[in-house]
Write an enzyme that holds these catalytic residues in place. Structure first.
Site, PDB file in Angstrom:
ATOM      1  N   ASP A 193      27.925   2.463  -1.707  1.00  0.00           N
ATOM      2  CA  ASP A 193      26.745   3.104  -1.146  1.00  0.00           C
ATOM      3  C   ASP A 193      25.788   2.074  -0.545  1.00  0.00           C
ATOM      4  O   ASP A 193      24.826   2.438   0.123  1.00  0.00           O
ATOM      5  CB  ASP A 193      26.049   3.983  -2.171  1.00  0.00           C
ATOM      6  CG  ASP A 193      25.471   3.227  -3.353  1.00  0.00           C
ATOM      7  OD1 ASP A 193      25.899   2.082  -3.608  1.00  0.00           O
ATOM      8  OD2 ASP A 193      24.602   3.791  -4.035  1.00  0.00           O
ATOM      9  N   ASP A 233      46.220 -13.312  -2.326  1.00  0.00           N
ATOM     10  CA  ASP A 233      44.944 -13.556  -1.667  1.00  0.00           C
ATOM     11  C   ASP A 233      44.903 -12.655  -0.442  1.00  0.00           C
ATOM     12  O   ASP A 233      45.577 -12.918   0.552  1.00  0.00           O
ATOM     13  CB  ASP A 233      44.830 -15.027  -1.267  1.00  0.00           C
ATOM     14  CG  ASP A 233      43.565 -15.346  -0.496  1.00  0.00           C
ATOM     15  OD1 ASP A 233      42.747 -14.428  -0.255  1.00  0.00           O
ATOM     16  OD2 ASP A 233      43.409 -16.518  -0.102  1.00  0.00           O
ATOM     17  N   ILE A 234      44.141 -11.564  -0.510  1.00  0.00           N
ATOM     18  CA  ILE A 234      44.134 -10.600   0.586  1.00  0.00           C
ATOM     19  C   ILE A 234      43.548 -11.176   1.873  1.00  0.00           C
ATOM     20  O   ILE A 234      43.741 -10.597   2.941  1.00  0.00           O
ATOM     21  CB  ILE A 234      43.413  -9.288   0.206  1.00  0.00           C
ATOM     22  CG1 ILE A 234      41.918  -9.497  -0.007  1.00  0.00           C
ATOM     23  CG2 ILE A 234      44.078  -8.643  -1.002  1.00  0.00           C
ATOM     24  CD1 ILE A 234      41.123  -8.203  -0.100  1.00  0.00           C
ATOM     25  N   TYR A 253      25.794  -7.885   1.595  1.00  0.00           N
ATOM     26  CA  TYR A 253      26.847  -7.202   0.855  1.00  0.00           C
ATOM     27  C   TYR A 253      27.190  -5.877   1.536  1.00  0.00           C
ATOM     28  O   TYR A 253      28.358  -5.580   1.791  1.00  0.00           O
ATOM     29  CB  TYR A 253      26.416  -6.965  -0.595  1.00  0.00           C
ATOM     30  CG  TYR A 253      27.412  -6.141  -1.373  1.00  0.00           C
ATOM     31  CD1 TYR A 253      28.609  -6.699  -1.815  1.00  0.00           C
ATOM     32  CD2 TYR A 253      27.168  -4.798  -1.648  1.00  0.00           C
ATOM     33  CE1 TYR A 253      29.537  -5.934  -2.515  1.00  0.00           C
ATOM     34  CE2 TYR A 253      28.084  -4.042  -2.353  1.00  0.00           C
ATOM     35  CZ  TYR A 253      29.265  -4.609  -2.778  1.00  0.00           C
ATOM     36  OH  TYR A 253      30.180  -3.846  -3.460  1.00  0.00           O
ATOM     37  N   ALA A 274      37.764  -7.204  -4.246  1.00  0.00           N
ATOM     38  CA  ALA A 274      36.484  -7.175  -3.539  1.00  0.00           C
ATOM     39  C   ALA A 274      35.613  -8.343  -3.968  1.00  0.00           C
ATOM     40  O   ALA A 274      35.733  -8.848  -5.082  1.00  0.00           O
ATOM     41  CB  ALA A 274      35.743  -5.872  -3.817  1.00  0.00           C
ATOM     42  N   TYR A 275      34.742  -8.729  -3.067  1.00  0.00           N
ATOM     43  CA  TYR A 275      33.633  -9.621  -3.416  1.00  0.00           C
ATOM     44  C   TYR A 275      32.506  -8.677  -3.786  1.00  0.00           C
ATOM     45  O   TYR A 275      32.030  -7.913  -2.943  1.00  0.00           O
ATOM     46  CB  TYR A 275      33.253 -10.492  -2.211  1.00  0.00           C
ATOM     47  CG  TYR A 275      32.119 -11.433  -2.506  1.00  0.00           C
ATOM     48  CD1 TYR A 275      32.363 -12.772  -2.779  1.00  0.00           C
ATOM     49  CD2 TYR A 275      30.800 -10.991  -2.510  1.00  0.00           C
ATOM     50  CE1 TYR A 275      31.315 -13.647  -3.059  1.00  0.00           C
ATOM     51  CE2 TYR A 275      29.753 -11.850  -2.789  1.00  0.00           C
ATOM     52  CZ  TYR A 275      30.017 -13.176  -3.057  1.00  0.00           C
ATOM     53  OH  TYR A 275      28.984 -14.037  -3.326  1.00  0.00           O
ATOM     54  N   LYS A 328      30.776  -4.722   3.290  1.00  0.00           N
ATOM     55  CA  LYS A 328      31.519  -3.525   2.907  1.00  0.00           C
ATOM     56  C   LYS A 328      31.695  -2.587   4.109  1.00  0.00           C
ATOM     57  O   LYS A 328      32.741  -1.959   4.277  1.00  0.00           O
ATOM     58  CB  LYS A 328      30.820  -2.796   1.753  1.00  0.00           C
ATOM     59  CG  LYS A 328      30.809  -3.572   0.433  1.00  0.00           C
ATOM     60  CD  LYS A 328      32.198  -3.918  -0.066  1.00  0.00           C
ATOM     61  CE  LYS A 328      32.858  -2.767  -0.755  1.00  0.00           C
ATOM     62  NZ  LYS A 328      34.157  -3.116  -1.389  1.00  0.00           N
ATOM     63  N   TRP A 332      28.936   2.874  -8.172  1.00  0.00           N
ATOM     64  CA  TRP A 332      29.228   1.978  -9.286  1.00  0.00           C
ATOM     65  C   TRP A 332      30.626   2.309  -9.770  1.00  0.00           C
ATOM     66  O   TRP A 332      31.033   3.460  -9.728  1.00  0.00           O
ATOM     67  CB  TRP A 332      28.232   2.204 -10.430  1.00  0.00           C
ATOM     68  CG  TRP A 332      28.060   1.014 -11.329  1.00  0.00           C
ATOM     69  CD1 TRP A 332      29.009   0.458 -12.131  1.00  0.00           C
ATOM     70  CD2 TRP A 332      26.892   0.240 -11.527  1.00  0.00           C
ATOM     71  NE1 TRP A 332      28.503  -0.604 -12.823  1.00  0.00           N
ATOM     72  CE2 TRP A 332      27.187  -0.758 -12.459  1.00  0.00           C
ATOM     73  CE3 TRP A 332      25.611   0.304 -11.004  1.00  0.00           C
ATOM     74  CZ2 TRP A 332      26.262  -1.692 -12.880  1.00  0.00           C
ATOM     75  CZ3 TRP A 332      24.695  -0.627 -11.427  1.00  0.00           C
ATOM     76  CH2 TRP A 332      25.012  -1.619 -12.350  1.00  0.00           C
TER      77      TRP A 332
END
Length: 165
Positions: A100, A34-35, A127, A58-59, A131, A152
């Site tokens: 992006d 679990d990061i 989001y 990542a979420y 990021k 992507w």
């Protein structure tokens, strides 16, 4: 080279694993690491002593991050911070994937040129903000890193770009 791969259950990690033939790969799924737990991240790197950590954890639910933003910020921000600091302790290079979406939500139809590293990020949603927080931690804290922004990820699976068309 010894490579530690986080988020090993995901599409990106599976594709990267195929590309790293001839290297020692240590793949950790969410259940293994679990990061968002700093002690767990530090312990995993101390135990495995990788040359490189490739963070595929990542979420990535863009729409879900609007309501579950705390989880998005925890994984995409604080989790990345934990990995950056843990990498520093073990002299591992960190490879981190961003999005992006740090540039206005990923909608670029009216742009006349591609984004560059000189463009200022301006996320339009939670989001993208989460990021960007991870990117900031990588840039400001990691001693050795590669920061990759992508629109992507590709690979096998139903969420693969070609399968979504």
């Amino acid at each position: 080279m010894k490579v530690l791969l986080t988020g090993a259950g995901g599409q990106l990690a599976k594709a990267i694993t195929c590309a790293f033939t001839g290297h020692e790969i240590i793949s950790l799924k969410r259940a293994d690491l679990d990061i968002t737990d700093f002690d767990a991240a530090t312990s995993a790197l101390s135990r495995t002593k990788p040359d490189v950590l490739i963070n595929c954890a990542a979420y990535n639910d863009v729409d879900g991050a609007e309501t579950d933003w705390r989880r998005a910020f925890l994984v995409n921000g604080i989790g990345v911070k934990n990995l950056a600091l843990a990498c520093n302790k073990t002299a591992a290079a960190l490879v981190h994937f961003s999005s992006d979406y740090v540039f206005g939500g990923g909608t670029h139809a009216d742009r006349k040129r591609p984004f560059t590293i000189a463009d200022r990020p301006e996320p339009a949603n939670r989001y993208g903000e989460s990021k960007l927080l991870g990117e900031t931690f990588v840039r400001d804290l990691a001693e050795r890193y590669f920061l990759i922004r992508t629109s992507w990820v590709f690979g096998e699976g139903e969420r693969s770009f070609p399968n979504r068309l």
